[in-house]
Design a protein around this motif. Sequence first.
Motif, PDB file in Angstrom:
ATOM      1  N   ARG A  74       0.825  -1.204   0.000  1.00 34.35           N
ATOM      2  CA  ARG A  74       0.000   0.000   0.000  1.00 34.35           C
ATOM      3  C   ARG A  74       0.867   1.265   0.000  1.00 34.35           C
ATOM      4  O   ARG A  74       0.581   2.224  -0.715  1.00 34.35           O
ATOM      5  CB  ARG A  74      -0.928  -0.007   1.212  1.00 34.35           C
ATOM      6  CG  ARG A  74      -2.289   0.506   0.898  1.00 34.35           C
ATOM      7  CD  ARG A  74      -3.297   0.357   2.023  1.00 34.35           C
ATOM      8  NE  ARG A  74      -3.522  -1.040   2.372  1.00 34.35           N
ATOM      9  CZ  ARG A  74      -3.448  -1.527   3.619  1.00 34.35           C
ATOM     10  NH1 ARG A  74      -3.176  -0.759   4.641  1.00 34.35           N
ATOM     11  NH2 ARG A  74      -3.678  -2.800   3.839  1.00 34.35           N
ATOM     12  N   VAL A  75       1.940   1.242   0.782  1.00 30.97           N
ATOM     13  CA  VAL A  75       2.861   2.387   0.820  1.00 30.97           C
ATOM     14  C   VAL A  75       3.514   2.579  -0.548  1.00 30.97           C
ATOM     15  O   VAL A  75       3.600   3.695  -1.060  1.00 30.97           O
ATOM     16  CB  VAL A  75       3.931   2.191   1.914  1.00 30.97           C
ATOM     17  CG1 VAL A  75       5.019   3.260   1.830  1.00 30.97           C
ATOM     18  CG2 VAL A  75       3.294   2.178   3.295  1.00 30.97           C
ATOM     19  N   LEU A  76       3.969   1.495  -1.149  1.00 30.82           N
ATOM     20  CA  LEU A  76       4.631   1.566  -2.464  1.00 30.82           C
ATOM     21  C   LEU A  76       3.669   2.079  -3.546  1.00 30.82           C
ATOM     22  O   LEU A  76       4.070   2.848  -4.419  1.00 30.82           O
ATOM     23  CB  LEU A  76       5.199   0.200  -2.840  1.00 30.82           C
ATOM     24  CG  LEU A  76       6.365  -0.267  -1.976  1.00 30.82           C
ATOM     25  CD1 LEU A  76       6.575  -1.772  -2.108  1.00 30.82           C
ATOM     26  CD2 LEU A  76       7.631   0.472  -2.355  1.00 30.82           C
ATOM     27  N   LEU A  77       2.414   1.675  -3.468  1.00 21.88           N
ATOM     28  CA  LEU A  77       1.407   2.157  -4.422  1.00 21.88           C
ATOM     29  C   LEU A  77       1.131   3.644  -4.198  1.00 21.88           C
ATOM     30  O   LEU A  77       1.101   4.428  -5.151  1.00 21.88           O
ATOM     31  CB  LEU A  77       0.107   1.364  -4.270  1.00 21.88           C
ATOM     32  CG  LEU A  77       0.120  -0.081  -4.766  1.00 21.88           C
ATOM     33  CD1 LEU A  77      -1.096  -0.837  -4.236  1.00 21.88           C
ATOM     34  CD2 LEU A  77       0.169  -0.129  -6.281  1.00 21.88           C
ATOM     35  N   ARG A  78       0.954   4.023  -2.945  1.00 28.07           N
ATOM     36  CA  ARG A  78       0.636   5.416  -2.610  1.00 28.07           C
ATOM     37  C   ARG A  78       1.760   6.363  -3.028  1.00 28.07           C
ATOM     38  O   ARG A  78       1.511   7.484  -3.458  1.00 28.07           O
ATOM     39  CB  ARG A  78       0.368   5.525  -1.113  1.00 28.07           C
ATOM     40  CG  ARG A  78      -0.283   6.806  -0.676  1.00 28.07           C
ATOM     41  CD  ARG A  78      -0.617   6.808   0.790  1.00 28.07           C
ATOM     42  NE  ARG A  78       0.187   5.808   1.463  1.00 28.07           N
ATOM     43  CZ  ARG A  78      -0.154   5.106   2.519  1.00 28.07           C
ATOM     44  NH1 ARG A  78      -1.278   5.297   3.089  1.00 28.07           N
ATOM     45  NH2 ARG A  78       0.628   4.212   3.060  1.00 28.07           N
ATOM     46  N   GLN A  79       3.005   5.908  -2.920  1.00 28.35           N
ATOM     47  CA  GLN A  79       4.139   6.752  -3.282  1.00 28.35           C
ATOM     48  C   GLN A  79       4.459   6.706  -4.776  1.00 28.35           C
ATOM     49  O   GLN A  79       5.391   7.362  -5.230  1.00 28.35           O
ATOM     50  CB  GLN A  79       5.365   6.365  -2.459  1.00 28.35           C
ATOM     51  CG  GLN A  79       5.185   6.698  -0.993  1.00 28.35           C
ATOM     52  CD  GLN A  79       6.429   6.443  -0.176  1.00 28.35           C
ATOM     53  OE1 GLN A  79       7.430   5.967  -0.676  1.00 28.35           O
ATOM     54  NE2 GLN A  79       6.362   6.770   1.092  1.00 28.35           N
ATOM     55  N   GLY A  80       3.688   5.942  -5.522  1.00 27.00           N
ATOM     56  CA  GLY A  80       3.863   5.919  -6.967  1.00 27.00           C
ATOM     57  C   GLY A  80       5.002   5.035  -7.452  1.00 27.00           C
ATOM     58  O   GLY A  80       5.424   5.149  -8.608  1.00 27.00           O
TER      59      GLY A  80
END
Length: 150
Positions: A74-80
């Motif tokens: 989720r963090v990796l997705l949110r940070q693009g």
Amino acid sequence: MAEQEQPLLDAFIDVYMSSLKYLDEFISEPAKAFHLSFEQYLILREITRHKNVTLMDIASQRQVTRSAISRQIRVLLRQGYLRQQPDENDRRRLYLLATPAGEQAERLIRQRIDHRFQGWLDMYGEDQAQELLNFIRNFSQVTRLKNRDN
């Protein structure tokens, strides 16, 4: 515990407090500039190295729960750094793909880690590094077996 073993225990505690915590910091620092934990970097690294990686693939490989990996992703997705792409044959199956920003972040973090590790090898030598690696592997294996049997 026998009284003569107390100084050995105290020495292990001192080493943990002064060295092993630093080792974790030493390893994880290069990813901090990209607002990633070392675990998140390792997930990004796995995705940039392999095709058709799913959340379940990563959870299975690391022997952790799906929800533990989901939080990291989720963090990796949110940070693009990642995007998800549905499988053409089964739209419920989502593949994880690195974005251009994710590929660049992985490459730069890897370079920083390589540089730090080379400095460590230059300081301590390959033989000592191999000894430490062998000890840690043995410690992990024995601990896993002992925990499994209890």
